[in-house]
Design an enzyme around this catalytic site. Sequence first.
Site, PDB file in Angstrom:
ATOM      1  N   LYS A  54     -26.364   0.683 -34.707  1.00 19.98           N
ATOM      2  CA  LYS A  54     -25.574  -0.388 -34.103  1.00 19.98           C
ATOM      3  C   LYS A  54     -26.483  -1.308 -33.302  1.00 19.98           C
ATOM      4  O   LYS A  54     -27.649  -1.005 -33.042  1.00 19.98           O
ATOM      5  CB  LYS A  54     -24.501   0.213 -33.186  1.00 19.98           C
ATOM      6  N   TYR A 275     -41.846 -18.800  -8.558  1.00 22.79           N
ATOM      7  CA  TYR A 275     -40.665 -19.233  -7.823  1.00 22.79           C
ATOM      8  C   TYR A 275     -40.445 -18.356  -6.590  1.00 22.79           C
ATOM      9  O   TYR A 275     -40.577 -17.134  -6.646  1.00 22.79           O
ATOM     10  CB  TYR A 275     -39.422 -19.137  -8.706  1.00 22.79           C
TER      11      TYR A 275
END
Length: 393
Positions: A54, A275
Amino acid sequence: MSKGTVSEVHAFTPPPEDPARAGGILTIDLGQVVANWRHLKEKAASAICAAVVKADAYGLGAVPVAQALFDAGCRHFFVALPQEGAHLRAALGAEAKIWVLNGLLPGEAAFYADHGLRPVLSSLPEVTEWAAFCRMREMRLPAAVHVDTGMNRLGLNLDEAHRLAGDRDLLGACRLELVMSHLACADEPGDPMNERQRETFAEIRALFPDVPASLANSAGTLIGSAYHFDMVRPGIALYGGNPFSDRPNPMRAVVSLYAPVLMVRRLRKGETVGYGATWRAERPSRVAVLGLGYADGYLRSLSWPARNGPAQVMIGGHYAPVIGRVSMDSICVDVTDVPEDFVERGVRAEVLGPNVTVDEVAKWAGTISYEILTSLGGRYTRLYVPAGNGARS
C-alpha cells in the site's frame, strides 16, 4: 516576445531524465526487497508470506516492488485503496491475489469485481453489500473479513463476528477466503497485549474453522510461530525498516538517497544559518548547502537541533550535522570537520543509506520509518537495482 519565438518555445520537449540534473538520486534495491521477503518467508515456515504494498509500496514504487516479489514467488498483495489495486492488477496479471485493506467502498463493488480485487470487509454493512452484489452477479466472489481484537480501528467487533459466523445466508453468498486481525504492539514483543490479541484471534478463528487466518504484520512474523496462523502480512520489514522498537534491525537496507552539494560557504564565528537564525557558528566554520528539502520529503522536523539529533548526513566518509532550518529545496550541513578536498560543488552526500539508516533519520525527526519512506518526494531521479543482486539464497 514575438509570436514566432513563442511557437519555437512550445516546440520544445522535456529532455530525457538525467541523474546529474536531479535534486537527489533515490536508489531502491529490489534484490534486497526480495531478500527481506525470503527471510520473512523462511520465518513464516508453512504460512503464506504476503506483501503489503500500500501507499505505493511505502513510497518506493508499488509496481516495480510488487513485480520483483511476484517474480520471486509472492502471490498475495495487500493495498489500501481499490485504485491502488487496479494499477497493480494491470501490472501483475490475473494470477496475483490483491486484497484491499480499506474494505468495500460504498457502491464500488463492480469495480472490485471487474479488477479482480478482494475487499477486506470490516463491518456488517460491507459484508451485506458484497453479498448482495455476489447474488446479483450470481458469483461467489472472494473476500476477507477483518475482526478487531483490541486495536479499535477497522474491523468487526466480537459480537458482530459471532453474528456473522452464524449467518449462513451472508457467508453463503460470497467466498470467504481469509479472516484477519491486526496487532497493535508487536513492535514491542514483550507487551502483554500481543498475547491477549493472539488468544482473542484464536477464538475468532475457531468461528470460521475452514477459512485461512492471518494476524501477523512485520514484527508479528518475527516474534514467534504462534502468531503466524495461515498467512503473514509484512510491510515495513520488506523495505528495510526495523519492525521493532527495542531490538537491532534484522532486515537488509533497501533505500539510499544522495543529494548534491550546491555550494560551500565560509562563516565567521557568530554568523547564523537559515530562517530564524536558529544556528550560530561557535567557531569559524564551513557550511555545505545540499539540494533537497521538505518539498522532497526531508521533514522540517529534522531542522537543527532535531528532537533526538542533530540529524546527520555523510560526506566523503565523514558525518556532518544538519544545521539551521530545513527549507523547501535545501538544507545546510556543518562540514567544518570534513576535509576540504571531500566537499565541493557537485559532490553528493548520503542522506539515507548504509551509514545513515532510515530508522536513524526517523529517530532524529521524532517519527517512524514508515513516515520517512512514504514522504520521499517525486523530484528525485529513481534508480532501481534489479532483483537478484544481493538476494538471500
